[in-house]
Design a protein around this motif. Structure first.
Motif, PDB file in Angstrom:
ATOM      1  N   VAL D 126       0.820  -1.227   0.000  1.00 42.95           N
ATOM      2  CA  VAL D 126       0.000   0.000   0.000  1.00 42.95           C
ATOM      3  C   VAL D 126       0.848   1.270   0.000  1.00 42.95           C
ATOM      4  O   VAL D 126       0.342   2.360  -0.237  1.00 42.95           O
ATOM      5  CB  VAL D 126      -0.948   0.047   1.217  1.00 42.95           C
ATOM      6  N   CYS D 127       2.129   1.130   0.259  1.00 44.51           N
ATOM      7  CA  CYS D 127       2.969   2.328   0.337  1.00 44.51           C
ATOM      8  C   CYS D 127       3.057   3.007  -1.023  1.00 44.51           C
ATOM      9  O   CYS D 127       3.383   2.370  -2.019  1.00 44.51           O
ATOM     10  CB  CYS D 127       4.359   1.954   0.837  1.00 44.51           C
ATOM     11  N   PRO D 128       2.773   4.300  -1.078  1.00 43.32           N
ATOM     12  CA  PRO D 128       2.767   4.982  -2.374  1.00 43.32           C
ATOM     13  C   PRO D 128       4.159   5.438  -2.837  1.00 43.32           C
ATOM     14  O   PRO D 128       4.303   5.895  -3.969  1.00 43.32           O
ATOM     15  CB  PRO D 128       1.875   6.194  -2.115  1.00 43.32           C
ATOM     16  N   VAL D 129       5.156   5.338  -1.972  1.00 41.96           N
ATOM     17  CA  VAL D 129       6.456   5.916  -2.328  1.00 41.96           C
ATOM     18  C   VAL D 129       7.386   4.843  -2.891  1.00 41.96           C
ATOM     19  O   VAL D 129       7.756   3.888  -2.209  1.00 41.96           O
ATOM     20  CB  VAL D 129       7.118   6.576  -1.098  1.00 41.96           C
ATOM     21  N   LYS D 130       7.765   5.041  -4.160  1.00 42.66           N
ATOM     22  CA  LYS D 130       8.661   4.099  -4.826  1.00 42.66           C
ATOM     23  C   LYS D 130      10.025   4.770  -4.945  1.00 42.66           C
ATOM     24  O   LYS D 130      10.119   5.894  -5.421  1.00 42.66           O
ATOM     25  CB  LYS D 130       8.097   3.822  -6.217  1.00 42.66           C
ATOM     26  N   LYS D 143       9.930   0.155  -2.057  1.00 42.49           N
ATOM     27  CA  LYS D 143       9.014   1.129  -1.469  1.00 42.49           C
ATOM     28  C   LYS D 143       9.689   1.779  -0.265  1.00 42.49           C
ATOM     29  O   LYS D 143      10.696   1.285   0.233  1.00 42.49           O
ATOM     30  CB  LYS D 143       7.727   0.425  -1.025  1.00 42.49           C
ATOM     31  N   ALA D 144       9.082   2.850   0.215  1.00 36.78           N
ATOM     32  CA  ALA D 144       9.638   3.523   1.396  1.00 36.78           C
ATOM     33  C   ALA D 144       9.640   2.575   2.587  1.00 36.78           C
ATOM     34  O   ALA D 144      10.526   2.623   3.438  1.00 36.78           O
ATOM     35  CB  ALA D 144       8.844   4.779   1.708  1.00 36.78           C
ATOM     36  N   ILE D 145       8.648   1.707   2.635  1.00 30.18           N
ATOM     37  CA  ILE D 145       8.705   0.620   3.623  1.00 30.18           C
ATOM     38  C   ILE D 145       8.886  -0.659   2.827  1.00 30.18           C
ATOM     39  O   ILE D 145       8.148  -0.937   1.897  1.00 30.18           O
ATOM     40  CB  ILE D 145       7.452   0.564   4.535  1.00 30.18           C
ATOM     41  N   ASP D 146       9.915  -1.360   3.171  1.00 25.06           N
ATOM     42  CA  ASP D 146      10.234  -2.571   2.405  1.00 25.06           C
ATOM     43  C   ASP D 146      11.275  -3.336   3.197  1.00 25.06           C
ATOM     44  O   ASP D 146      11.776  -2.851   4.213  1.00 25.06           O
ATOM     45  CB  ASP D 146      10.798  -2.212   1.021  1.00 25.06           C
ATOM     46  N   VAL D 158      11.473  -2.227   7.002  1.00 28.86           N
ATOM     47  CA  VAL D 158      12.090  -1.029   7.546  1.00 28.86           C
ATOM     48  C   VAL D 158      11.569   0.155   6.753  1.00 28.86           C
ATOM     49  O   VAL D 158      11.298   0.048   5.557  1.00 28.86           O
ATOM     50  CB  VAL D 158      13.641  -1.126   7.472  1.00 28.86           C
ATOM     51  N   ILE D 159      11.391   1.280   7.440  1.00 31.88           N
ATOM     52  CA  ILE D 159      10.922   2.488   6.747  1.00 31.88           C
ATOM     53  C   ILE D 159      12.106   3.421   6.536  1.00 31.88           C
ATOM     54  O   ILE D 159      12.893   3.670   7.452  1.00 31.88           O
ATOM     55  CB  ILE D 159       9.823   3.199   7.556  1.00 31.88           C
ATOM     56  N   MET D 160      12.222   3.916   5.332  1.00 31.77           N
ATOM     57  CA  MET D 160      13.270   4.876   5.027  1.00 31.77           C
ATOM     58  C   MET D 160      12.677   6.266   5.154  1.00 31.77           C
ATOM     59  O   MET D 160      11.758   6.618   4.425  1.00 31.77           O
ATOM     60  CB  MET D 160      13.774   4.697   3.590  1.00 31.77           C
ATOM     61  N   LEU D 165      11.710  10.300   0.675  1.00 32.64           N
ATOM     62  CA  LEU D 165      11.388   8.947   1.146  1.00 32.64           C
ATOM     63  C   LEU D 165       9.974   8.954   1.740  1.00 32.64           C
ATOM     64  O   LEU D 165       9.082   9.547   1.154  1.00 32.64           O
ATOM     65  CB  LEU D 165      12.472   8.486   2.124  1.00 32.64           C
ATOM     66  N   CYS D 166       9.794   8.314   2.881  1.00 33.63           N
ATOM     67  CA  CYS D 166       8.447   8.180   3.459  1.00 33.63           C
ATOM     68  C   CYS D 166       7.750   9.532   3.595  1.00 33.63           C
ATOM     69  O   CYS D 166       8.343  10.507   4.051  1.00 33.63           O
ATOM     70  CB  CYS D 166       8.568   7.520   4.833  1.00 33.63           C
ATOM     71  N   ILE D 167       6.493   9.580   3.160  1.00 32.25           N
ATOM     72  CA  ILE D 167       5.748  10.842   3.252  1.00 32.25           C
ATOM     73  C   ILE D 167       4.784  10.831   4.442  1.00 32.25           C
ATOM     74  O   ILE D 167       3.907  11.699   4.563  1.00 32.25           O
ATOM     75  CB  ILE D 167       4.952  11.120   1.952  1.00 32.25           C
ATOM     76  N   GLU D 168       4.934   9.836   5.299  1.00 31.57           N
ATOM     77  CA  GLU D 168       4.124   9.699   6.508  1.00 31.57           C
ATOM     78  C   GLU D 168       2.629   9.737   6.213  1.00 31.57           C
ATOM     79  O   GLU D 168       1.863  10.416   6.895  1.00 31.57           O
ATOM     80  CB  GLU D 168       4.522  10.780   7.527  1.00 31.57           C
ATOM     81  N   CYS D 169       2.219   8.994   5.218  1.00 32.72           N
ATOM     82  CA  CYS D 169       0.795   8.944   4.875  1.00 32.72           C
ATOM     83  C   CYS D 169       0.054   7.984   5.785  1.00 32.72           C
ATOM     84  O   CYS D 169      -1.166   7.966   5.824  1.00 32.72           O
ATOM     85  CB  CYS D 169       0.625   8.514   3.434  1.00 32.72           C
ATOM     86  N   MET D 170       0.819   7.138   6.486  1.00 35.08           N
ATOM     87  CA  MET D 170       0.264   6.206   7.471  1.00 35.08           C
ATOM     88  C   MET D 170      -0.560   5.065   6.871  1.00 35.08           C
ATOM     89  O   MET D 170      -1.240   4.339   7.576  1.00 35.08           O
ATOM     90  CB  MET D 170      -0.597   6.939   8.531  1.00 35.08           C
ATOM     91  N   ARG D 171      -0.494   4.900   5.565  1.00 24.52           N
ATOM     92  CA  ARG D 171      -1.236   3.788   4.978  1.00 24.52           C
ATOM     93  C   ARG D 171      -0.681   2.450   5.470  1.00 24.52           C
ATOM     94  O   ARG D 171      -1.412   1.496   5.638  1.00 24.52           O
ATOM     95  CB  ARG D 171      -1.115   3.816   3.456  1.00 24.52           C
ATOM     96  N   CYS D 172       0.618   2.430   5.666  1.00 23.42           N
ATOM     97  CA  CYS D 172       1.236   1.174   6.107  1.00 23.42           C
ATOM     98  C   CYS D 172       0.722   0.779   7.487  1.00 23.42           C
ATOM     99  O   CYS D 172       0.480  -0.384   7.767  1.00 23.42           O
ATOM    100  CB  CYS D 172       2.750   1.309   6.112  1.00 23.42           C
ATOM    101  N   VAL D 173       0.522   1.779   8.324  1.00 25.12           N
ATOM    102  CA  VAL D 173       0.068   1.492   9.684  1.00 25.12           C
ATOM    103  C   VAL D 173      -1.283   0.784   9.628  1.00 25.12           C
ATOM    104  O   VAL D 173      -1.532  -0.197  10.320  1.00 25.12           O
ATOM    105  CB  VAL D 173      -0.037   2.799  10.502  1.00 25.12           C
ATOM    106  N   ASP D 182       5.614   1.578  13.895  1.00 25.48           N
ATOM    107  CA  ASP D 182       5.569   2.648  14.884  1.00 25.48           C
ATOM    108  C   ASP D 182       6.389   3.820  14.346  1.00 25.48           C
ATOM    109  O   ASP D 182       7.612   3.838  14.412  1.00 25.48           O
ATOM    110  CB  ASP D 182       6.170   2.121  16.199  1.00 25.48           C
ATOM    111  N   HIS D 183       5.674   4.791  13.799  1.00 30.43           N
ATOM    112  CA  HIS D 183       6.362   5.933  13.198  1.00 30.43           C
ATOM    113  C   HIS D 183       7.017   6.835  14.244  1.00 30.43           C
ATOM    114  O   HIS D 183       7.731   7.753  13.897  1.00 30.43           O
ATOM    115  CB  HIS D 183       5.386   6.757  12.347  1.00 30.43           C
ATOM    116  N   ASP D 184       6.728   6.587  15.493  1.00 31.64           N
ATOM    117  CA  ASP D 184       7.265   7.467  16.534  1.00 31.64           C
ATOM    118  C   ASP D 184       8.541   6.930  17.179  1.00 31.64           C
ATOM    119  O   ASP D 184       9.031   7.520  18.130  1.00 31.64           O
ATOM    120  CB  ASP D 184       6.208   7.699  17.625  1.00 31.64           C
TER     121      ASP D 184
HETATM  122  S1  SF4 Z   1       3.764   6.121   6.003  1.00 33.77           S
HETATM  123 FE1  SF4 Z   1       4.097   4.023   5.391  1.00 33.77          FE
HETATM  124  S2  SF4 Z   1       2.913   3.777   3.516  1.00 33.77           S
HETATM  125 FE2  SF4 Z   1       3.131   5.967   3.887  1.00 33.77          FE
HETATM  126  S3  SF4 Z   1       4.938   6.537   2.744  1.00 33.77           S
HETATM  127 FE3  SF4 Z   1       5.626   6.084   4.807  1.00 33.77          FE
HETATM  128  S4  SF4 Z   1       6.199   3.965   4.703  1.00 33.77           S
HETATM  129 FE4  SF4 Z   1       4.963   4.340   2.889  1.00 33.77          FE
END
Ligand code: SF4
Ligand code: FAD
Ligand code: FAD
Ligand code: SF4
Ligand code: SF4
Ligand code: SF4
Ligand code: SF4
Ligand code: SF4
Ligand code: SF4
Ligand code: SF4
Lengths: 186, 160, 298, 1036
Positions: D126-130, D143-146, D158-160, D165-173, D182-184
């Motif tokens: 689901v992560c939108p960041v390639k 992906k940003a999480i991969d 791991v999230i980069m 990189l990660c745009i903190e869209c939280m879709r992965c959560v 845990d983004h925190d």
């Molecule tokens: S929050 Fe998760 S899904 Fe969204 S960009 Fe970051 S790693 Fe990808």
């Protein structure tokens, strides 16, 4: 070049190194300089071979070669030599050594051109193309090349019949004299 | 249960089984006909196992080991290859197409190759049709049921 | 922006069009340039090849003149002058013995305080493409251009380069700003034989042919240069270079200042386009095609 | 034998070691340390362990798959309770002293909880960041999480974070059912108390854009060797297909450019990277295997095939595979604007410039020291050399400038995998010696309830089916599988759980085992390769024998590969469970036995190798029997006086011998030989004959360190002409000051004499460096001498390259010769050689001729090989178990080898290898008893017909014919491969845990019944043609 070479000593190597500031001895014959030289097809010896001949003390072979005059000083070799050897500077040094030696040159045209050019500067402070070209042709005896171009250049105002003068011609002549003195000191 | 072919794959632990896992990790898709049985090394393969599998009705057998020269137990895969050849000979003699049995070598990084091997064998077996020794699914279920009853009896006997 | 301008001998003669277009473009952009008073020849490669002291002293003399006239930046258009001035300046700055030698010969206390700059460097790094873009009136839309930098602006890297030495881009960016389409090609910094132009014409013709045919292979309509020797070798000698191989069409070879000048709306004659051996008519046609539209916008 | 110190004694050393950098070196060091009784903190900068090797396809010179070699080590490392792996971590401070350091470690956030992540990949979907994949060297995407790569360990995502990189869209959560994200998370600081540090931070590849002329990042079809390795890899971005990035077409003409960023003063790297010549050779062979029509040209300077079996590999590439080697550097690459082909110019064999077009070019990048460590070196307090590698001395290759901090792998000097693995074990051994008193003091051991005896119970199977979040459950109908399982024979309990491996699920599993009196457990979940140890441990916790566990792999081999057909996948899952319940019904409890260990070592050979190994073991407290054939210790080193870095070898030797003599743990036997060796790992018994007497000794390991000698050449009048000597003789005369030459003497050294030819197709590795060293010494003594070295390839690999340059700068002339036009000593005493770059001959009148004679194995090596039943290779050197996995072990356990008996090598390398042996041997000698796996072969004496087949088949010499003339298998030696069971004509052998019954019953259950009454027609049509097309991931 003789068919059989003889390794005399490192005298030539050390002289070239001293005068060019380039560490010719470091050359490990990778041939990168030769493979990148744009003039290589027109050279009787390639730059890496010249390095090798310097190692071997083959002074005559090197200084008689046409290659040192064919070099266009483009520095492609220097820029890329993995040993950081300033090959273009070695070429400069070899040209100077060849001229000093006062024997026949492998190719007189470039040195003739240089002479003509500098004498133009010495007398006018700037280059007077037409005069310089005429002088060059007299020295080099390369009378016919490019003669067809002169009228076209005149037509496009690229050559003029009158020299340009700098107002510093006197100063320039003094500079020439002192520079020649300095060269002798080296 | 349906009648699609059943292919048994004997895979060595270090290479072929790992490659099969990698095919999964890479989410490659291949025919569902294959069932993997893990062995420490293809050197453990006995002609017997190969024949037993056919005897029980599988349609095809894959033996998959490390690359030649890359066996984790030196030369188990080379021995296995010889046995596979012998088993093929025997299959031929009893009238089963020897092509139903094949040995492959692959490294643990070759997930794609594993998927290809399965697809390749699946096509080959499909072209050959079901094994002459193949049973109906009902038969299999029935046999399992029998086994279960026997086992239950044993447990009951034990409890008495 | 104020610079002392060192035209050099070729801009006074064979490259008068480069001189004219440089001055025109600087004027149009509001870059003030004043000639170094009483400048003399920099010695060029002949001095470099035959007398190291001279090739140190002549540039020092000129730079000292600029310094005395109150300038800290000297602008050149000729790549050869640029390389010579810069090389000497570099030696004077870095090496005390060279510095002393230079001072002994010119009898002036010059110590390397002046910066030597090339017109490309000034346009790209000081003035900037964004500013230039604002002043473009007649973009040369769709014109496919190969930028040719040659060796003098690239090597030695430590001394002369103001851009990536093997893959320079500044001229391509300027081409783009002029509305044209920069085309990547592999010979951007290959040598054209520069200093051999007069003494070894066969070599220069061979190299010229290589460059022209590669440019043709890359599908360009025009080559843009920033060095009077390059221009001479590719334009003036183009007919000779192609003599035995008639497989490439005529390719105009213009100075970057000429190309930019056109896009800035400067009349062709003020850019010296008539000095070209290979006519620039095709470029002018291209400009005419977009002029009306661009004119409306401006 | 092991002194346990009480923990409240502050001065006692710590029993823990910090290993920094988890490449193959760090992993090997950690495994050795843990096996020898030390706790390990393994700190890794990246999110996954494995280092450079995980990106390689296959490895030279064996062609082994890199993944196959390193994966089992990764798994072992991750599951070892005494190795704590800290990823995304840096050492920022190291205080204290040897034995008692405090290391401060910063651990960057991963934003994913390793203990919760099941590596399902839902988040990544689901992560939108390639982004471009660093692992695939920018060829592939992630992906940003991969996860870092498919087989990454730890197997967690791991999230980069950072720009782009990660745009903190939280879709992965939202997607993560395990609640692992845990983004925190924030950076953690750890303080670790350790006794020693082993540094193994490895290398970074040279940044190709620093040498812009090669066109990297500009010309599309110019790749780096790292990218090419990824391209060759079956699990890489092109699935192992060689494709030009510009048009995704298969190239026809491929060129390699060697020494990009190495042997290059211009960019400061004037050392040789040691591996790239062979790597390019390997990549060419592999590429040829992928695409037989590919034409490959390698542009090189000197071909550095100096290692064991490298020369053969190189010859194979040239002669069998048709790889063209051209000796010329390339100045720059020219990308053709229309075709994107690349034109190269080179110095051709006709001594002219040649222009040639290629479809693709690979740059053989050099190895630079880890940039991550460059920043930390100061915090750790070690000195670096001029290039940023750890500073070490030639005779102390494992010691950094700070006591208690040891080094191994590429960070010490560029080297290949075997040398890396060897040196890592050696660095570990140095730490072991320092911390010997604390051995075992910080080991974690788990205690388990007593094992329930189930031998007489009929099988009662419990089946646990895992959803694995949605990984299995979204495809396979898990509940149906459970229902199905409930009706299978012997199954008394079945259930499904969301994550079977989660802590709470395992707790419940234990309760269920007790409650339902289960005596067999089937877990249907992911692969046993990662999870079998976990569930086996659960069984032990519930009082069951661990061999009573079986797993059905319904994730990797079912739900993930049949996600398009839920029905079929569910059926298959049922069948897999059915098959495995059949197998488990026949499973028997197995006991992992132990054999007692005698803690002494027998070392054969008293050269540098033997003495170094003896000291390294004796200093750890183990008794050593050191057997030397001659009358004195020292071996070949007695004839060498100086190292390249000018250390005094004789002083070193004298000191070493004195330490050997003084060490009470070492018994030296001079003029001695080994007459008989019996037994197996942990308990050998041997006879040593010396001074006419025989002494019987018992020991737990054997070390072969019998060295090599110099061959006496037959050419150039050696032996007849007094002017002709060998390099070793010159070393000796220089050392003893026994040389008298005229001041202006002409000295000619001839390299590769009678070697690298058909008779001896190998390189002696040391002679080029020796020539350079001797030339420099001669130059010092005879400033006016003319010194000339005639060579084929100068093989001054690694930092030796700097000495090669120094020699040139000091006026030593190096002239290359071609073997077909070898130097010729003429009647008149003049020497003639053809100079290939000039195409002319050169003549000199030498005053001295020095020959680089080959290093050859000892004449009596066969005796020892027979006695120990250990193999020799084709060149007569001893053959290790596995070139990469076990470079200092023989195939038979408990036997080791080191020094030049293994292959030609320098003294420094000999010292490393001897320490490595000590490290490996300590993991055996430090135990009172060796555990041996229960999964071993066993002979039924009643069935055995004494045919000896098993004796011949077993690669490890485990079977032998025993007392009653029946075969017996030594469990301590058996590796459990099963080869003998399959070959035994009497079917007298069974491999435990792979009993015939287990396998046959599994088959029964897969397709039950023997009768052939009901034969049916299959409906195959729909199966035909669903074979997956090979697909290529984006190659931008
Ligand atoms: S929050 Fe998760 S899904 Fe969204 S960009 Fe970051 S790693 Fe990808
Ligand atoms: C293209 C190529 C092909 C090759 N092919 C072969 C081959 O076929 N055969 C062969 O034998 N060898 C080959 N090699 C060489 C081989 O890769 C190395 O010998 C081997 O990887 C070295 O292992 P290492 O553990 O020393 O270093 P690395 O593999 O570099 O591992 C070091 C680890 O330490 C980590 N690290 C770095 N700095 C720090 C820090 N400050 N703190 C914490 N962790 C840190 C890194 O992230 C890395 O995981 C090849 C190399 C290349 C580049
Ligand atoms: C010609 C040559 C030149 C070299 N030059 C250099 C150099 O310049 N720099 C450098 O660093 N390295 C050099 N080396 C390598 C260096 O000598 C070795 O790395 C090192 O000495 C090897 O030590 P070793 O203990 O493995 O073998 P050795 O030194 O050979 O010692 C082996 C010992 O085992 C004994 N032995 C043999 N067989 C038996 C047996 N069956 N039973 C009992 N004892 C036995 C022998 O008597 C000997 O004492 C050179 C080697 C050679 C051959
Ligand atoms: S590039 Fe440099 S090292 Fe190579 S041959 Fe030329 S001079 Fe020698
Ligand atoms: S400087 Fe001279 S020798 Fe060097 S590449 Fe240019 S032309 Fe060739
Ligand atoms: S979704 Fe959660 S459990 Fe699955 S891989 Fe991502 S972080 Fe791990
Ligand atoms: S010579 Fe050394 S640096 Fe160059 S490619 Fe070979 S191994 Fe690498
Ligand atoms: S001289 Fe020795 S080290 Fe050098 S290449 Fe020949 S065999 Fe190898
Ligand atoms: S192969 Fe079988 S029969 Fe022969 S000796 Fe070994 S155990 Fe006995
Ligand atoms: S199982 Fe393998 S290792 Fe064990 S005895 Fe048999 S052949 Fe040897």
């Amino acid at each position: 070049m003789n068919d059989t070479l003889e390794w005399t000593d490192n005298a030539l190597l050390r002289e070239v190194e001293r005068r060019s500031g380039a560490s010719v001895s470091a050359c490990f014959q990778c041939h990168k300089c030769s493979s990148g030289c744009p003039i290589a097809p027109d050279m009787d010896l390639l730059s890496s071979q010249i390095m090798r001949l310097i190692h071997l003390g083959e002074k005559e072979t090197v200084l008689e070669s046409e290659a040192i005059w064919a070099c266009a000083s483009c520095e492609a070799c220097t820029a890329r030599c993995p040993m950081g050897i300033d090959i273009a500077a070695v070429m400069d040094t070899l040209r100077m050594m060849a001229v000093e030696r006062k024997a026949a040159l492998g190719d007189r045209r470039t040195s003739s051109f240089n002479k003509a050019f500098l004498s133009s500067v010495r007398w006018h402070g700037r280059v007077f193309e037409l005069g310089m070209m005429t002088l060059y042709k007299l020295i080099s005896r390369d009378l016919f090349s490019d003669v067809d171009k002169v009228p076209r250049m005149l037509a496009k105002h690229k050559l003029t019949f009158l020299p340009h003068f700098s107002r510093s011609t006197k100063e320039v002549r003094l500079v020439f004299n002192r520079a020649e003195e300095e060269e002798k000191k080296r | 249960m349906d009648n699609s072919p059943v292919i048994l794959a004997f895979c060595c632990h270090y290479c072929a089984y790992a490659a099969a896992d990698l095919a999964g990790t890479m989410r490659l898709q291949y025919p569902g006909s294959v069932r993997v049985l893990r062995l420490p090394c293809t050197g453990k393969i006995e002609v017997n196992y190969l024949l037993a599998a056919f005897e029980r009705g599988v349609d095809g057998v894959i033996v998959a080991g490390c690359l030649e020269g890359g066996c984790h137990f030196q030369e188990g895969n080379l021995r296995a290859r010889r046995r596979v050849e012998r088993a093929k000979q025997l299959l031929k003699e009893i009238g089963i197409e020897p092509e139903r049995l094949e040995m492959f070598n692959l490294s643990s990084a070759e997930g794609t190759r594993f998927a290809e091997i399965v697809s390749e064998m699946n096509q080959r077996i499909a072209a050959l049709g079901p094994s002459p020794l193949r049973h109906s699914p009902e038969h299999v279920e029935h046999a399992i049921e029998e086994l279960r009853e026997n086992a239950e009896k044993a447990i009951a006997g034990e409890q008495k | 922006m104020k610079y002392a301008f060192f035209p050099g001998c070729s801009l006074e003669s064979t490259a008068w069009d480069y001189d004219k277009s440089t001055r025109a473009v600087c004027k149009a952009l509001g870059i003030e340039i004043t000639d170094v008073p009483d400048w003399v020849c920099c010695g060029s490669s002949p001095a470099h090849a035959s007398n190291a002291s001279l090739s140190l002293a002549l540039p020092a003399l000129n730079l000292h003149k600029a310094q005395t006239a109150g300038y800290s930046e000297v602008l050149t258009a000729c790549a050869s002058c640029y390389a010579r001035l810069r090389t000497a300046n570099h030696a004077i700055r870095k090496d005390p013995t060279e510095r002393e030698r230079a001072q002994r010969i010119i009898e002036k206390p010059y110590a390397g305080a002046v910066n030597v700059r090339h017109i490309l460097d000034i346009l790209f790094n000081d003035y900037g493409v964004a500013e230039i873009e604002k002043r473009i009136t007649t973009p040369l839309k769709g014109l496919r251009v190969a930028s040719y930098y040659g060796c003098l602006l690239s090597r030695p890297k430590e001394v002369v380069a103001f851009d990536d030495a093997e893959h320079p881009v500044c001229m391509d960016k300027l081409v783009k700003v002029a509305g044209a389409e920069p085309v990547d090609w592999p010979f951007k910094t290959e040598c054209c034989g520069a200093s051999l132009s007069i003494s070894k014409t066969s070599v220069v013709n061979r190299l010229g042919y290589k460059l022209l045919s590669m440019a043709h292979r890359a599908g360009v309509e025009c080559i843009v240069v920033a060095c009077s020797l390059c221009q001479l070798n590719l334009d003036f000698r183009q007919a000779d270079a192609k003599k035995d191989q008639a497989d490439i069409p005529e390719i105009p070879v213009v100075y970057i200042t000429q190309l930019l000048g056109l896009a800035l709306g400067i009349p062709p004659k003020d850019l010296g386009l008539d000095a070209l051996m290979v006519s620039a008519a095709s470029i002018l046609d291209r400009r005419a095609a977009t002029a009306g539209q661009a004119g409306r916008r401006a | 034998m092991q002194a346990m110190t009480s923990s409240n004694d502050v001065k006692a050393p710590s029993g823990a070691v910090l290993v920094c950098g988890a490449g193959v070196a760090g992993i090997q060091a950690s495994l050795d340390l843990s096996a020898a009784g030390f706790h390990v903190y393994l700190v890794e900068d990246k999110p996954a362990v494995g280092g450079g090797m995980t990106r390689l396809d296959k490895t030279f010179p064996t062609g082994d798959c890199a993944t196959c070699i390193i994966s089992p080590k990764l798994v072992e490392c991750m599951r070892d309770p005494n190795i704590e792996v800290l990823t995304l971590a840096d050492v920022v401070k190291l205080e204290g002293e040897p034995g008692n350091f405090t290391a401060t470690v910063h651990q960057r956030p991963r934003y994913v909880d390793i203990s919760k992540c099941t590596a399902c990949g839902d988040c990544s979907k689901v992560c939108p960041v390639k982004i471009k994949s660093e692992f695939d060297a920018q060829l592939g995407t992630r992906k940003a999480i991969d996860r870092v790569y498919a087989q990454a360990a730890p197997n967690a995502y791991v999230i980069m974070k950072g720009p782009g990189l990660c745009i903190e869209c939280m879709r992965c959560v939202k997607a993560c059912k395990a609640g692992a994200i845990d983004h925190d998370q924030v950076e953690k600081t750890l303080e670790l108390h350790v006794g020693a540090v082993v540094l193994t931070p490895g290398f970074d590849a040279f940044d190709a854009s620093q040498r812009g002329e090669f066109g990297f990042n500009h010309a599309k079809n110019v790749l780096t060797n790292v990218q090419f390795e990824r391209m060759l890899s079956a699990s890489g971005p092109t699935q192992g297909h060689i494709l030009r990035p510009s048009d995704k077409k298969t190239p026809k003409r491929l060129a390699f450019i060697q020494c990009v960023g190495s042997r290059d003063t211009g960019c400061g790297n004037d050392y040789c990277s040691s591996v790239c010549c062979m790597a390019a050779t390997k990549e060419s062979i592999l590429a040829k295997e992928h695409e037989p029509d590919l034409d490959i040209t390698i542009f090189f300077l000197d071909l550095r095939a100096y290692g064991k079996d490298f020369e053969r590999y190189y010859e194979r590439a040239k002669n069998e595979k048709g790889v063209r080697y051209v000796r010329s550097f390339i100045s720059r690459t020219y990308e053709m604007p229309d075709t994107k082909n690349v034109v190269l110019k080179y110095f051709g064999s006709d001594l002219k410039q040649v222009e040639e077009e290629f479809d693709m070019v690979v740059l053989s990048l050099g190895l630079e020291p880890s940039s991550a460590l460059l920043n930390q070196a100061q915090c750790i307090g070690i000195d670096l050399n001029q290039w940023g590698f750890a500073k070490t001395e030639e005779l102390k290759p494992l010691d950094t400038s700070r006591a208690g901090v040891f080094v191994g792998g590429v960070f010490q000097e560029p080297k290949d995998i075997p040398d890396t693995v060897m040196q890592a074990s050696a660095a570990a051994a140095r730490a072991m010696a320092l911390l010997a008193p604390a051995r075992g003091s910080q080991m974690t051991t788990k205690s388990y309830p007593p094992e329930r005896d189930v031998t007489d119970e009929p099988p009662r199977i419990g089946v646990f089916v895992c959803h694995c979040g949605s990984n299995i459950a979204s495809v396979v109908d898990v509940e149906r599988v459970v229902e199905y399982a409930k009706h299978l024979p012997n199954v008394v309990y079945a259930e499904h759980t969301v994550y079977t491996c989660a802590d709470d699920s395992q707790g419940r599993m234990k309760e269920n085992i007790v409650e339902h009196r289960l005596n067999r457990v089937v877990v249907a979940s992911c692969t046993p390769r990662s999870h079998e140890p976990i569930f086996r441990d659960t069984l032990r916790g519930a009082g069951l024998n661990p061999y009573l566990l079986e797993m059905a792999n319904i994730r990797e081999q079912c739900s993930w590969v049949h996600s398009g057909d839920a029905e079929k996948a569910t059926q298959k899952a049922c069948e897999l469970v059915r098959m495995i319940t059949g197998r488990i019904a026949e499973s028997r409890p197995l006991k992992d036995e132990t054999v007692p260990v005698n803690n002494a070592a027998l070392i054969v050979g008293g050269g540098i190798a033997g003495m170094t190994a003896a000291l390294a073991l004796a200093e750890q407290g183990f008794p050593v029997h050191l057997v030397e054939k001659s009358g004195a210790l020292g071996g070949t080193a007695r004839r060498i006086y100086q190292t390249l870095d000018k250390a005094d070898v004789q002083a070193f030797l004298k000191d070493t011998i004195a330490r050997v003599d003084a060490n009470p743990n070492i018994s030296v036997y001079l003029n001695a030989s080994v007459a008989e060796v019996e037994g197996h790992i942990g308990s050998f018994s041997s006879k040593i004959t010396f001074n006419g007497t025989v002494r019987k000794v018992d020991h737990g390991v054997v070390v072969v360190a019998t060295g090599a000698t110099e061959h006496a050449p037959q050419s150039y009048g050696y032996g007849k002409n007094g002017k002709v000597l060998t390099q070793l003789e010159l070393s000796e005369r220089l050392g003893r000051n026994e040389l008298s030459l005229p001041g202006k003497a002409t000295v000619v050294m001839i390299q590769c004499v009678e070697q690298r030819n058909e008779e001896r197709p190998y390189c002696s590795r040391v002679c080029c460096t020796t020539a350079v060293k001797n030339a420099l010494q001669l130059r010092e003594r005879y400033p006016n001498a003319r010194i000339m070295v005639l060579y084929r390839d100068i093989r001054t690999y690694g930092f030796r390259e700097a000495a090669y340059r120094e020699a040139r700068e000091k006026g030593v002339l190096f002239i290359r010769y071609e073997p077909e036009k070898a130097p010729e000593l003429m009647q008149n005493g003049r020497l003639r050689v053809y100079e290939p770059a000039l195409g002319k001959s050169l003549e000199v009148s030498p005053d001295m001729i020095v020959l680089a004679a080959p290093m050859i194995p000892r004449a009596d090596r066969g005796e020892l090989s027979d006695l120990l039943r250990v193999p020799l290779n084709a060149d007569g050197f001893f053959l290790e178990a596995h070139v990469k996995l076990r470079p200092v072990d023989f195939a038979s356990e408990g036997l080791f080898l080191c020094g030049t008996a293994h292959a030609p090598k320098s003294m420094g390398e000999t010292i490393s290898q001897a320490n490595a042996v000590a490290g490996r041997a300590a993991s055996i000698l430090s135990r009172r008893a060796m555990p041996i796996s229960g999964q071993v072969a066993w002979v039924d004496p009643d069935k055995c017909i004494s045919c000896m087949t098993c004796v011949h088949v077993c690669p490890y010499h485990a079977p032998s014919i025993g007392r009653n003339n029946k075969a017996e298998i030594q469990a301590a030696v058996c590796m459990g491969c099963g080869s003998c069971t399959a070959e035994c004509p009497a079917k007298a052998i069974e491999l435990r845990h792979y009993l015939d019954n287990q396998i046959l019953r599994a088959l029964d259950h897969l397709l039950a019944g023997h009768s052939t009454e009901e034969i049916v027609e299959g409906d195959y049509l729909e199966q035909v043609g669903i074979a997956q097309q090979r697909f290529h991931k984006g190659l931008e």
